[in-house]
Design an enzyme around this catalytic site. Structure first.
Site, PDB file in Angstrom:
ATOM      1  N   ALA A 143       0.862  -1.178   0.000  1.00 26.30           N
ATOM      2  CA  ALA A 143       0.000   0.000   0.000  1.00 26.30           C
ATOM      3  C   ALA A 143       0.902   1.232   0.000  1.00 26.30           C
ATOM      4  CB  ALA A 143      -0.900  -0.013   1.228  1.00 26.30           C
ATOM      5  N   GLY A 190       0.536  -4.959   0.875  1.00 30.20           N
ATOM      6  CA  GLY A 190      -0.621  -5.046  -0.010  1.00 30.20           C
ATOM      7  C   GLY A 190      -0.305  -5.721  -1.346  1.00 30.20           C
ATOM      8  N   GLU A 218      -0.586  -9.274  -0.670  1.00 34.28           N
ATOM      9  CA  GLU A 218      -2.006  -9.551  -0.443  1.00 34.28           C
ATOM     10  C   GLU A 218      -2.785  -9.585  -1.755  1.00 34.28           C
ATOM     11  OE1 GLU A 218      -1.961  -6.330   2.536  1.00 34.28           O
ATOM     12  OE2 GLU A 218      -2.978  -7.739   3.863  1.00 34.28           O
ATOM     13  N   GLU A 265       4.391  -4.951   7.261  1.00 38.47           N
ATOM     14  CA  GLU A 265       3.612  -3.889   7.908  1.00 38.47           C
ATOM     15  C   GLU A 265       4.061  -3.605   9.330  1.00 38.47           C
ATOM     16  OE1 GLU A 265       2.312  -6.352   6.093  1.00 38.47           O
ATOM     17  OE2 GLU A 265       0.752  -5.558   4.779  1.00 38.47           O
TER      18      GLU A 265
HETATM   19  C1  HXC Z   1       5.034   4.439  -1.116  1.00 33.70           C
HETATM   20  C2  HXC Z   1       6.957   3.477  -1.912  1.00 33.70           C
HETATM   21  C3  HXC Z   1       6.598   2.238  -1.359  1.00 33.70           C
HETATM   22  C4  HXC Z   1       5.362   2.151  -0.669  1.00 33.70           C
HETATM   23  C5  HXC Z   1       8.506   2.015  -2.339  1.00 33.70           C
HETATM   24  N1  HXC Z   1       8.135   3.297  -2.500  1.00 33.70           N
HETATM   25  N2  HXC Z   1       7.586   1.357  -1.651  1.00 33.70           N
HETATM   26  N3  HXC Z   1       6.180   4.562  -1.779  1.00 33.70           N
HETATM   27  N4  HXC Z   1       4.611   3.285  -0.563  1.00 33.70           N
HETATM   28  N5  HXC Z   1       4.912   1.010  -0.150  1.00 33.70           N
HETATM   29  C6  HXC Z   1       8.885   4.350  -3.188  1.00 33.70           C
HETATM   30  C7  HXC Z   1      10.080   4.825  -2.388  1.00 33.70           C
HETATM   31  O1  HXC Z   1       9.661   5.749  -1.435  1.00 33.70           O
HETATM   32  C8  HXC Z   1      10.919   5.436  -3.463  1.00 33.70           C
HETATM   33  O2  HXC Z   1      10.410   6.696  -3.812  1.00 33.70           O
HETATM   34  C9  HXC Z   1      10.687   4.512  -4.644  1.00 33.70           C
HETATM   35  O3  HXC Z   1       9.446   3.846  -4.389  1.00 33.70           O
HETATM   36  C10 HXC Z   1      11.758   3.469  -4.791  1.00 33.70           C
HETATM   37  O4  HXC Z   1      11.898   2.770  -3.588  1.00 33.70           O
HETATM   38  P1  HXC Z   1      13.317   2.592  -2.841  1.00 33.70           P
HETATM   39  O5  HXC Z   1      13.029   2.338  -1.418  1.00 33.70           O
HETATM   40  O6  HXC Z   1      14.218   3.715  -3.164  1.00 33.70           O
HETATM   41  O7  HXC Z   1      13.835   1.272  -3.564  1.00 33.70           O
HETATM   42  P2  HXC Z   1      14.802   0.154  -2.973  1.00 33.70           P
HETATM   43  O8  HXC Z   1      15.914   0.791  -2.190  1.00 33.70           O
HETATM   44  O9  HXC Z   1      15.130  -0.733  -4.118  1.00 33.70           O
HETATM   45  O10 HXC Z   1      13.915  -0.650  -1.904  1.00 33.70           O
HETATM   46  C11 HXC Z   1      12.799  -1.384  -2.308  1.00 33.70           C
HETATM   47  C12 HXC Z   1      11.931  -1.796  -1.092  1.00 33.70           C
HETATM   48  C13 HXC Z   1      11.571  -0.529  -0.282  1.00 33.70           C
HETATM   49  C14 HXC Z   1      12.700  -2.794  -0.219  1.00 33.70           C
HETATM   50  C15 HXC Z   1      10.688  -2.505  -1.664  1.00 33.70           C
HETATM   51  O11 HXC Z   1      11.053   0.435  -1.181  1.00 33.70           O
HETATM   52  C16 HXC Z   1      10.547  -0.771   0.773  1.00 33.70           C
HETATM   53  O12 HXC Z   1      10.838  -1.325   1.821  1.00 33.70           O
HETATM   54  N6  HXC Z   1       9.296  -0.339   0.520  1.00 33.70           N
HETATM   55  C17 HXC Z   1       8.231  -0.426   1.480  1.00 33.70           C
HETATM   56  C18 HXC Z   1       7.721  -1.821   1.582  1.00 33.70           C
HETATM   57  C19 HXC Z   1       6.601  -1.943   2.591  1.00 33.70           C
HETATM   58  O13 HXC Z   1       6.781  -1.625   3.787  1.00 33.70           O
HETATM   59  N7  HXC Z   1       5.424  -2.338   2.141  1.00 33.70           N
HETATM   60  C20 HXC Z   1       4.282  -2.483   3.010  1.00 33.70           C
HETATM   61  C21 HXC Z   1       3.457  -1.244   2.926  1.00 33.70           C
HETATM   62  S1  HXC Z   1       2.172  -1.280   4.112  1.00 33.70           S
HETATM   63  P3  HXC Z   1      11.341   8.016  -3.754  1.00 33.70           P
HETATM   64  O14 HXC Z   1      10.393   9.106  -4.133  1.00 33.70           O
HETATM   65  O15 HXC Z   1      11.851   8.104  -2.360  1.00 33.70           O
HETATM   66  O16 HXC Z   1      12.418   7.741  -4.766  1.00 33.70           O
HETATM   67  C22 HXC Z   1       0.946  -2.164   3.422  1.00 33.70           C
HETATM   68  C23 HXC Z   1      -0.213  -2.215   4.323  1.00 33.70           C
HETATM   69  C24 HXC Z   1      -1.433  -2.939   3.876  1.00 33.70           C
HETATM   70  O17 HXC Z   1       0.992  -2.653   2.342  1.00 33.70           O
HETATM   71  C25 HXC Z   1      -2.506  -2.800   4.909  1.00 33.70           C
HETATM   72  C26 HXC Z   1      -2.146  -2.027   6.130  1.00 33.70           C
HETATM   73  C27 HXC Z   1      -3.220  -1.207   6.738  1.00 33.70           C
END
Ligand code: HXC
Length: 257
Positions: A65, A108, A111, A131
């Site tokens: 998400a 997400g 999911e 998460e």
């Molecule tokens: C918003 C995201 C994002 C996300 C990545 N980006 N994941 N933006 N929401 N979930 C953005 C980053 O901010 C970045 O933007 C760009 O995408 C590239 O990501 P990087 O982090 O620079 O890439 P990398 O170093 O290769 O790392 C990849 C990654 C990391 C390991 C996947 O991005 C990461 O950990 N992302 C979050 C994963 C996560 O926590 N997902 C769960 C979300 S919660 P900029 O602008 O900075 O370049 C969820 C909840 C569901 O899904 C229900 C809960 C209520």
């Protein structure tokens, strides 16, 4: 309709939805959610579509998400809007769905992949429910579908520590049906989708309904539900055609009725 965060195309009887927010690793913001659901529902209503493939990019199926969009939401907002419940319409699609996953399928993203009927992984796929590291828990069925798919031990570990699972482990654990080289992922998923779409659509829908029932009922109820659906296949022209074609030693021509 015109989409901005996904690409949609039809290839023969297969509908393809490609998540396309490369700058955010296909993070599922509300626009993308609305678009994916609209595209999937439109394919589902189209009798010319017999299977749906959902895929992302080489680097990410979807990184979850959209954290930046969620960051400032309040409890009252997420509760009153029943935040994320729109995804239920995707899970309710009756046409068979295939997730073709390369790279990150996190939160997400994992999911969404698990909402699909068949999950095909590239060797680069990484699944996770991170998460907990953000101070939340899965909100689109992850704690439920992951547990049903891989069992309590792995699901607990993943939801509590956020550890990611690679393609090999995901296949061993039963999360994915197959691993393919990343370069072959879409072709393989399309071939699988074409195989399904060449069958009778109403019968495929019944098969999907029957398998899904296993997650919703006791064994005795599920077997009874299956038996009744099986009986109803005899009400279709496609049952007549399928069995006639076999006895005549030819390929069946299903007419989806
Ligand atoms: C918003 C995201 C994002 C996300 C990545 N980006 N994941 N933006 N929401 N979930 C953005 C980053 O901010 C970045 O933007 C760009 O995408 C590239 O990501 P990087 O982090 O620079 O890439 P990398 O170093 O290769 O790392 C990849 C990654 C990391 C390991 C996947 O991005 C990461 O950990 N992302 C979050 C994963 C996560 O926590 N997902 C769960 C979300 S919660 P900029 O602008 O900075 O370049 C969820 C909840 C569901 O899904 C229900 C809960 C209520």
């Amino acid at each position: 309709p015109k989409f901005e965060t996904i690409a949609v195309e039809t290839r023969g009887r297969v509908g393809v939805i490609t998540l396309d927010r490369p700058k955010a690793l296909n993070a599922l913001n509300s626009q993308l959610m609305i678009e994916v659901v609209a595209a999937a529902v439109a394919f589902d209503r189209d009798p010319a579509v017999g299977a749906i493939v959902v895929t992302g990019s080489e680097k990410a199926f979807a990184a979850g998400a959209d954290i930046k969009e969620m960051q400032s939401k309040t409890y009252m907002e997420v509760y009153t809007q029943d935040f994320f419940s729109e995804w239920d319409a995707f899970a309710a699609v009756r046409t068979p769905t295939i997730a073709a996953v390369a790279g990150y399928a996190l939160g997400g993203g994992c999911e969404l992949a698990m909402m699909c009927d068949i999950l095909i992984a590239a060797d680069t796929a990484q699944f996770g429910q991170p998460e907990i590291a953000l101070g939340v828990i899965p909100g689109i069925g992850g704690s439920q579908r992951l547990t049903r798919a891989v069992g309590k031990a792995k699901a607990m570990e993943m939801c509590l520590t956020g550890r990611k699972m690679g393609a090999e482990e995901a296949e061993r654990a039963g999360l994915v049906s197959r691993i393919v080289p990343a370069a072959d992922l879409l072709a393989d998923a399309l071939e699988t989708a074409e195989t399904i779409a060449a069958k009778s659509l109403p019968i495929a829908v019944m098969a999907k309904e029957a398998v899904n029932r296993a997650f919703e009922s006791t064994l005795a109820e599920g077997v009874r539900f299956e038996r009744r659906l099986f009986h109803s296949t005899f009400a279709t022209d496609d049952q007549t055609e399928g069995m006639t074609a076999f006895t005549e030693k030819r390929q069946p021509v299903f007419r989806h009725r």
